[in-house]
Design a protein around this motif. Structure first.
Motif, PDB file in Angstrom:
ATOM      1  N   SER A  52       0.834  -1.208   0.000  1.00  0.00           N
ATOM      2  CA  SER A  52       0.000   0.000   0.000  1.00  0.00           C
ATOM      3  C   SER A  52       0.859   1.245   0.000  1.00  0.00           C
ATOM      4  O   SER A  52       0.618   2.195  -0.752  1.00  0.00           O
ATOM      5  CB  SER A  52      -0.909   0.019   1.228  1.00  0.00           C
ATOM      6  N   VAL A  53       1.890   1.243   0.879  1.00  0.00           N
ATOM      7  CA  VAL A  53       2.758   2.415   0.972  1.00  0.00           C
ATOM      8  C   VAL A  53       3.465   2.658  -0.364  1.00  0.00           C
ATOM      9  O   VAL A  53       3.579   3.792  -0.833  1.00  0.00           O
ATOM     10  CB  VAL A  53       3.771   2.239   2.117  1.00  0.00           C
ATOM     11  N   LEU A  54       3.869   1.563  -0.978  1.00  0.00           N
ATOM     12  CA  LEU A  54       4.547   1.669  -2.272  1.00  0.00           C
ATOM     13  C   LEU A  54       3.627   2.345  -3.295  1.00  0.00           C
ATOM     14  O   LEU A  54       4.025   3.270  -4.013  1.00  0.00           O
ATOM     15  CB  LEU A  54       4.908   0.270  -2.755  1.00  0.00           C
ATOM     16  N   LEU A  55       2.392   1.890  -3.316  1.00  0.00           N
ATOM     17  CA  LEU A  55       1.438   2.468  -4.264  1.00  0.00           C
ATOM     18  C   LEU A  55       1.187   3.932  -3.946  1.00  0.00           C
ATOM     19  O   LEU A  55       1.074   4.772  -4.845  1.00  0.00           O
ATOM     20  CB  LEU A  55       0.119   1.688  -4.229  1.00  0.00           C
ATOM     21  N   LEU A  56       1.110   4.236  -2.652  1.00  0.00           N
ATOM     22  CA  LEU A  56       0.891   5.623  -2.251  1.00  0.00           C
ATOM     23  C   LEU A  56       2.026   6.499  -2.762  1.00  0.00           C
ATOM     24  O   LEU A  56       1.806   7.594  -3.302  1.00  0.00           O
ATOM     25  CB  LEU A  56       0.795   5.703  -0.727  1.00  0.00           C
ATOM     26  N   ALA A  57       3.258   5.968  -2.601  1.00  0.00           N
ATOM     27  CA  ALA A  57       4.418   6.730  -3.072  1.00  0.00           C
ATOM     28  C   ALA A  57       4.314   6.980  -4.572  1.00  0.00           C
ATOM     29  O   ALA A  57       4.559   8.089  -5.057  1.00  0.00           O
ATOM     30  CB  ALA A  57       5.693   5.973  -2.735  1.00  0.00           C
TER      31      ALA A  57
ATOM     32  N   LEU B 186       4.577  15.000 -10.601  1.00  0.00           N
ATOM     33  CA  LEU B 186       4.922  15.165 -12.017  1.00  0.00           C
ATOM     34  C   LEU B 186       3.865  15.973 -12.752  1.00  0.00           C
ATOM     35  O   LEU B 186       4.156  16.896 -13.506  1.00  0.00           O
ATOM     36  CB  LEU B 186       5.078  13.797 -12.671  1.00  0.00           C
ATOM     37  N   ALA B 187       2.603  15.625 -12.525  1.00  0.00           N
ATOM     38  CA  ALA B 187       1.521  16.315 -13.223  1.00  0.00           C
ATOM     39  C   ALA B 187       1.495  17.784 -12.845  1.00  0.00           C
ATOM     40  O   ALA B 187       1.379  18.664 -13.694  1.00  0.00           O
ATOM     41  CB  ALA B 187       0.198  15.651 -12.879  1.00  0.00           C
ATOM     42  N   LYS B 188       1.632  18.045 -11.552  1.00  0.00           N
ATOM     43  CA  LYS B 188       1.608  19.422 -11.063  1.00  0.00           C
ATOM     44  C   LYS B 188       2.730  20.221 -11.706  1.00  0.00           C
ATOM     45  O   LYS B 188       2.548  21.341 -12.154  1.00  0.00           O
ATOM     46  CB  LYS B 188       1.828  19.421  -9.537  1.00  0.00           C
ATOM     47  N   TYR B 189       3.896  19.582 -11.759  1.00  0.00           N
ATOM     48  CA  TYR B 189       5.066  20.247 -12.303  1.00  0.00           C
ATOM     49  C   TYR B 189       4.806  20.697 -13.734  1.00  0.00           C
ATOM     50  O   TYR B 189       5.100  21.818 -14.118  1.00  0.00           O
ATOM     51  CB  TYR B 189       6.240  19.266 -12.242  1.00  0.00           C
TER      52      TYR B 189
ATOM     53  N   VAL C  18       1.799   9.721  -5.171  1.00  0.00           N
ATOM     54  CA  VAL C  18       2.339  11.048  -4.873  1.00  0.00           C
ATOM     55  C   VAL C  18       3.274  11.491  -5.987  1.00  0.00           C
ATOM     56  O   VAL C  18       3.231  12.640  -6.454  1.00  0.00           O
ATOM     57  CB  VAL C  18       3.052  11.035  -3.503  1.00  0.00           C
ATOM     58  N   GLY C  19       4.107  10.541  -6.429  1.00  0.00           N
ATOM     59  CA  GLY C  19       5.032  10.870  -7.511  1.00  0.00           C
ATOM     60  C   GLY C  19       4.296  11.332  -8.748  1.00  0.00           C
ATOM     61  O   GLY C  19       4.656  12.344  -9.370  1.00  0.00           O
ATOM     62  N   ALA C  20       3.235  10.617  -9.093  1.00  0.00           N
ATOM     63  CA  ALA C  20       2.470  10.980 -10.283  1.00  0.00           C
ATOM     64  C   ALA C  20       1.885  12.380 -10.152  1.00  0.00           C
ATOM     65  O   ALA C  20       1.939  13.192 -11.083  1.00  0.00           O
ATOM     66  CB  ALA C  20       1.348   9.970 -10.497  1.00  0.00           C
ATOM     67  N   ILE C  21       1.361  12.683  -8.954  1.00  0.00           N
ATOM     68  CA  ILE C  21       0.763  14.005  -8.752  1.00  0.00           C
ATOM     69  C   ILE C  21       1.833  15.083  -8.890  1.00  0.00           C
ATOM     70  O   ILE C  21       1.611  16.121  -9.512  1.00  0.00           O
ATOM     71  CB  ILE C  21       0.064  14.072  -7.384  1.00  0.00           C
TER      72      ILE C  21
END
Lengths: 389, 172, 213, 319
Positions: free
Chosen positions: B152-157, B165-168, B160-163
């Motif tokens: 679960s934590v891995l998926l959460l990470a 990147l998208a935000k950037y 977060v990474g995807a968000i």
């Protein structure tokens, strides 16, 4: 932070580089129109989209160009009158009104009071019917289907009234140079009064459906903003500019007909957005209804006056030029006529409100979404017959 | 028994064929469709093996979610390029390595299965008593709670990474 | 004007008809002259607008006319843009709205057959003004786009219909007619149904289905 | 063995025939109901009160020219509507209309419906892409984003009900409802209805086919039978989500006096009527607003609902 560095597999093996280097996105060009359900005819708007956000807009018109101005030069003055119906075909009386005013100004004809009242009554009924059609299609564009049919119900009543007066429902040609074609028929006043009494209640139906509807508010408030100054600069007129807080209504600023004799209020809103323009038109319908009531009062009280001035059989205005404008449902409608003293206009120019209003569309939809374009087109209420002439 | 076996073989063949189609088609969307159907066939195999929940999840996550995202990406790519996926051989080594690793992994699993018969977390008798779904739930939240949470934590990470990147990209 | 209607319906010989027409024309001319004499001459200089313009931009004015309750000022070509800038910015004139730009073709004026007419309006002061610029065939007039953005389409239309060229217009293309249209239809020499054979030529170029011709 | 297969086949035929007929007449009902809401009559010409209208429509669509645009990707263009319709129809397999009347009974019925429905999205996505035209692509992208995200809320909103019922089996869920789940899960029910409106692309969330913006969205280029497939699938999905709501929240076939399937149909059509009513009432949301509602409002609410349900259940059952 300008870049995200990371390892990338390339033909030279693993290389560290900017991950965003190759993610170039190109905008997509979408043709909205000339055959699109909500460009209200043959308007063609070309949108450059980034996702669904608009980065550039270009408007192409002319698909309905019928060469009225050239046509006018080969028709006599009365012959051109029915052509004006086809400008803004959903408010034919108002179009007639602008034309006859210009010719009368050129010839110096004084119109009898009764004719003025009848004309004003007709112009206001037209305004209501035009705004009803606008509300219907505008609401339909935004997805409220029921308002559409409710509006048509009332519009039908107005068209019945037109039919009573002149036999036609859409392209009426009821006005004549110097007055109107014939007096009001028997029973018209009662029927018209019935409509004027019913209408405010019916208008409440529309309010119930959309005035405070959260979705409607979300779709219209703060959408397609344009300030009053920008609007004037871009040629916006009529209800659209009054939605941006500009107090300018030709019925007040240069009164024609009997607008200076009846009591009514100019509808102005400060919102500058689609919602403000919607409110302005809603109020205008109610005010028009008030004006109609007053006109009916006069016409009922005094049915002796002439409905047409004494006008020569052959309309032959003296050499010169004249510009007359009226507040059509869409904005300033002007006719500029140059006469060379013959029975045909030397040059006739139609200043169509929709043509000018359309110019502010790109400004309104800057950075908006596709759905906002629809709302914006609806809110400036274009009729392509008038744009292309 | 034979019906189940027959269908198992049938679906196995279909899945293999579809997988081959997936990697040989040049049109990315056609590959995607074949892959989706392969996923569904795999789900059918799961059903035959009595793992209904796994089958449902297979369809829900892979055939539904993952495929939609893949198609989403394919569609967003410029229209004249989306047909021809560029073939480079820069990744041959890595691909071969991963492939070998994968074969070894599966081989070991199968071998272990032959060696120790009952490799599952639960005995067959237990399964029959509780039902597939409940058994899986129980095991997941008791015996394998720690790995489950780690995943679960891995998926959460990843999320977060995807968000980030998208935000950037939006800000740029 | 009533005598036209009461004219006797008997047949006239050609000479008689010519004589009658001549007499009518003379009478009309006399009437017009009389009317002109009778009409109270408006003192142009008393109009506040004229006063203001004369004070600031006297050199730009070519002619001033007041008819049908409308003030018309003919402007020299080169002074148009500064005059418009001033008309918009000056608080006394405050012409913040450009109603329309019209191209008119007067082939009889051989020197300057083209005329551009600007209708200005002020929403604050509630007055209108008509500006005119006369142009020769090959002359260009400065675009008023920098002053009023709405001039964009108006000027495009004037270009499209009458063929008036506007200098420094951001995007001077045809607007109502297709881009490859030939000629400017609102010129007087342009025939009402288009030049001979033009329609067929154009359709052949643009329609796949030539059977429609 | 043969008898079993025969019964199963019979069930399949009956259910699908009924489902298709209902779907066809749903279009009629919708037009009639909306018509009367909008002070008009709706279809009146074909048959008494237009009762044969759906058949006429079907015939018309059947005989219409089958147009494939020049730019379209042929295979995918044909494949997409079939996928959409098939996924919509096989959902009927697990719906228990009565205690003993369903084609099959799965012990993971809810999961089955969610998973197959998620494949249905692909049909729309592929249709948008395969048309080779811009409006369908926009519509397809919109629908992909919309349906994927709304599936999440749809799934989360039924978790509360599932926790109370303690099963994924649709029959067991209904049997466990001595009191309708809507009493325990009112918030989840509201969220479910909203998510369902989004999931099946109906007003106010009919963005993928917003006819005034994207012409007709993903099926702009479709005509004839292929269009009919989408049309049928849409209405079939409407029946499915309404049946799911009936089963999960409104006690399925449970009810006094009347036979079970009648109760089921009453509840089902009450919900369908509500959906139609919504269509006549509301304008359409804008795309970004719609996504905002989903992720920023509905998701937190629905997660909170699950937590609250869990805590309350633990307290009631005493840990």
């Amino acid at each position: 932070m300008d870049e995200i560095r990371g390892l990338v597999v390339t033909e030279e093996g693993l290389v560290e580089q900017d991950l965003m280097r190759d993610t170039l996105t190109k905008e997509m060009w979408v043709n909205m129109g000339p055959q699109h359900p909500s460009t209200h005819g043959v308007l063609r708007v070309v949108l450059a989209l980034e996702g669904e956000r608009i980065v550039d807009t270009e408007i192409y018109i002319g698909y309905l160009h019928r060469g009225f101005e050239k046509f006018a030069e080969s028709k006599t003055y009365p012959q051109f009158l029915p052509i004006t119906d086809r400008l803004d075909y959903i408010s034919a009386h108002a179009m007639n009104y602008g034309y006859v005013l210009a010719v009368e100004k050129l010839m110096g004809i004084e119109v009898p009071l009764r004719a003025k009242y009848i004309r004003t009554l007709m112009a206001e009924l037209t305004r209501i019917s035009s705004h009803l059609l606008w509300l219907a299609t505008h609401a339909l564009d935004i997805g409220a289907m029921t308002v559409f049919l409710y509006c048509f119900r009332e519009r039908e009543m107005i068209l019945d009234l037109f039919e009573m007066v002149c036999g036609a429902r859409l392209t009426t040609s009821y006005f004549r140079i110097g007055g109107v074609a014939n007096d009001l028929p028997d029973g018209f006043i009662e029927k018209c009064r019935e409509f004027c009494n019913i209408f405010p209640q019916k208008a409440k139906d529309y309010d119930d459906l959309i005035l405070k509807n959260r979705i409607w508010l979300a779709r219209t408030i703060n959408v397609a903003n344009i300030s009053g100054e920008e609007g004037l600069n871009l040629g916006l007129s009529g209800p659209s500019i009054r939605g941006s807080g500009v107090k300018w209504d030709i019925r007040v600023s240069e009164p024609y007909g009997v607008y200076d004799k009846v009591e009514w209020e100019m509808a102005v809103e400060d919102g500058c957005d689609v919602y403000a323009r919607y409110l302005v038109r809603l109020k205008e319908m109610r005010e028009s209804c008030k004006i109609c009531q007053q006109c009916l009062d006069f016409l009922e009280k005094d049915d002796s006056g002439e409905f047409r001035a004494k006008v020569p059989k052959v309309i032959k205005p003296p050499e010169g030029e004249a510009y007359a404008c009226v507040e059509a449902p869409k904005g300033e409608l002007g006719f500029y006529i140059v006469s060379d003293g013959s029975t045909k206009p030397y040059r006739l120019k139609i200043r169509a409100p929709s043509f000018a209003n359309l110019m502010s569309l790109p400004k309104m939809v800057e950075g908006a979404l596709v759905a906002d374009v629809i709302a914006a087109i609806g809110s400036i209420d274009v009729v392509l017959g008038e744009v292309d002439r | 028994m034979n019906w189940a076996n027959l269908f198992f073989d049938l679906f196995a063949v279909i899945v293999v064929i579809l997988s081959v189609i997936t990697i040989t088609r040049r049109n990315a969307v056609h590959s995607a469709i074949a892959l989706m159907m392969a996923f569904v066939g795999l789900a059918a195999i799961y059903v035959i093996l009595g793992a209904e929940l796994l089958a449902a999840i297979q369809v829900l996550v892979y055939a539904g979610g993952v495929m939609a995202l893949m198609l989403f990406v394919i569609m967003s790519v410029k229209s004249d390029e989306q047909n021809q996926v560029k073939q480079t051989h820069a990744q041959t080594l890595i691909a071969a390595f991963v492939g070998v690793l994968f074969v070894v992994e599966i081989g070991v699993t199968v071998w272990m299965g032959f060696l120790y018969k009952n490799t599952g977390a639960l005995a067959k008798s237990q399964l029959a008593a509780m039902g597939n779904t409940e058994a899986l739930g129980t095991v997941l939240f008791t015996k394998f709670l720690f790995p489950f949470e780690v995943a679960s934590v891995l998926l959460l990470a990843a999320m977060v990474g995807a968000i980030v990147l998208a935000k950037y990209k939006l800000e740029r | 004007m009533g005598e036209n209607e009461k004219a006797p319906k008997k047949k006239l010989t050609k000479e008689e008809a010519i004589a009658l027409a001549k007499a009518r024309k003379a009478a009309k001319a006399a009437e017009a002259a009389k009317k002109e004499a009778e009409e109270p001459k408006v003192d142009l200089d008393s109009l506040p607008l004229v006063k203001a313009i004369k004070k600031e931009h006297a050199e730009a004015i070519e002619d001033i006319k007041f008819a049908n309750n409308e003030l018309t000022i003919t402007v020299k070509k080169d002074y148009l843009l500064p005059l418009c800038r001033w008309l918009k910015s000056d608080p006394e004139t405050a012409f913040d709205y450009l109603s329309e730009v019209i191209g008119v073709h007067y082939p009889k004026n051989e020197e300057k057959p083209l005329q551009v007419v600007y209708h200005l309006f002020s929403t604050q002061k509630n007055h209108r003004l008509r500006l005119k610029v006369n142009l020769a065939e090959d002359e260009e007039v400065e675009s008023v786009y920098p002053v009023w953005r709405s001039a964009n389409w108006y000027e495009r239309e004037a270009y499209d219909m009458v063929g008036i060229k506007f200098a420094n217009h951001p995007d001077l293309r045809r607007i109502l007619l297709p881009e490859d249209w030939e000629g400017h239809p609102l010129r007087k020499e342009y025939p009402l149904q288009g030049p001979e054979g033009y329609r067929e030529k154009w359709l052949r170029r643009h329609c796949r289905n030539t059977n429609a011709l | 063995m043969l008898l079993e297969i025969g019964i199963a086949l019979l069930k399949i035929i009956v259910v699908f025939a009924l489902a298709l007929l209902t779907v066809a007449y749903l279009t009629y009902i919708e037009r009639k109901v909306i018509g009367h809401m909008q002070v008009r009559m709706g279809p009146m010409r074909v048959g008494p009160h237009g009762l044969l209208q759906p058949i006429a429509d079907g015939l018309k669509l059947f005989m219409k020219e089958d147009i494939v645009p020049y730019e379209a990707y042929r295979f995918t263009f044909y494949f997409a509507p079939i996928l959409t319709l098939v996924t919509a129809l096989i959902l009927f397999a697990v719906i228990p209309f009565d205690k003993h009347f369903a084609i099959t009974r799965l012990n993971i019925g809810v999961m089955y419906i969610l998973s197959i429905a998620s494949v249905g999205v692909l049909g729309i996505l592929l249709a948008g892409w395969a048309s080779g035209s811009k409006y369908p692509i926009l519509g397809g992208l919109r629908s992909a984003a919309q349906m994927l995200s709304y599936e999440i809320f749809l799934g989360f909103s039924i978790i509360g009900a599932l926790m109370i019922s303690g099963s994924l089996d649709l029959v067991k869920i209904v049997e466990s409802q001595h009191v309708w789940n809507i009493v325990y899960q009112p918030v989840a029910f509201v969220i479910y209805i909203i998510a369902a409106l989004g999931e099946i692309n109906r007003v106010p969330f009919d963005l993928p086919e917003a006819e005034t913006e994207l012409v007709a969205g993903f099926h702009t280029e479709y005509s004839g039978m292929k269009f009919a497939y989408f049309f049928l699938a849409e209405y079939a999905n409407m029946i499915i989500v309404c049946s799911m709501a009936t089963i999960l929240f409104l006690g399925g076939w449970r009810g006094p006096v009347l036979p079970g399937f009648v109760w089921f149909l009453i509840k089902l059509f009450a919900l369908i009527y509500f959906f139609i009513w919504v269509r006549a009432t509301f304008p359409r949301y804008r795309y970004d607003q719609f996504m905002k509602i989903g992720w920023k409002i509905m998701l937190p609410i629905v997660l909170a609902n699950i937590v609250v349900t869990g805590v309350v259940m633990m307290m009631v059952q005493g840990g």
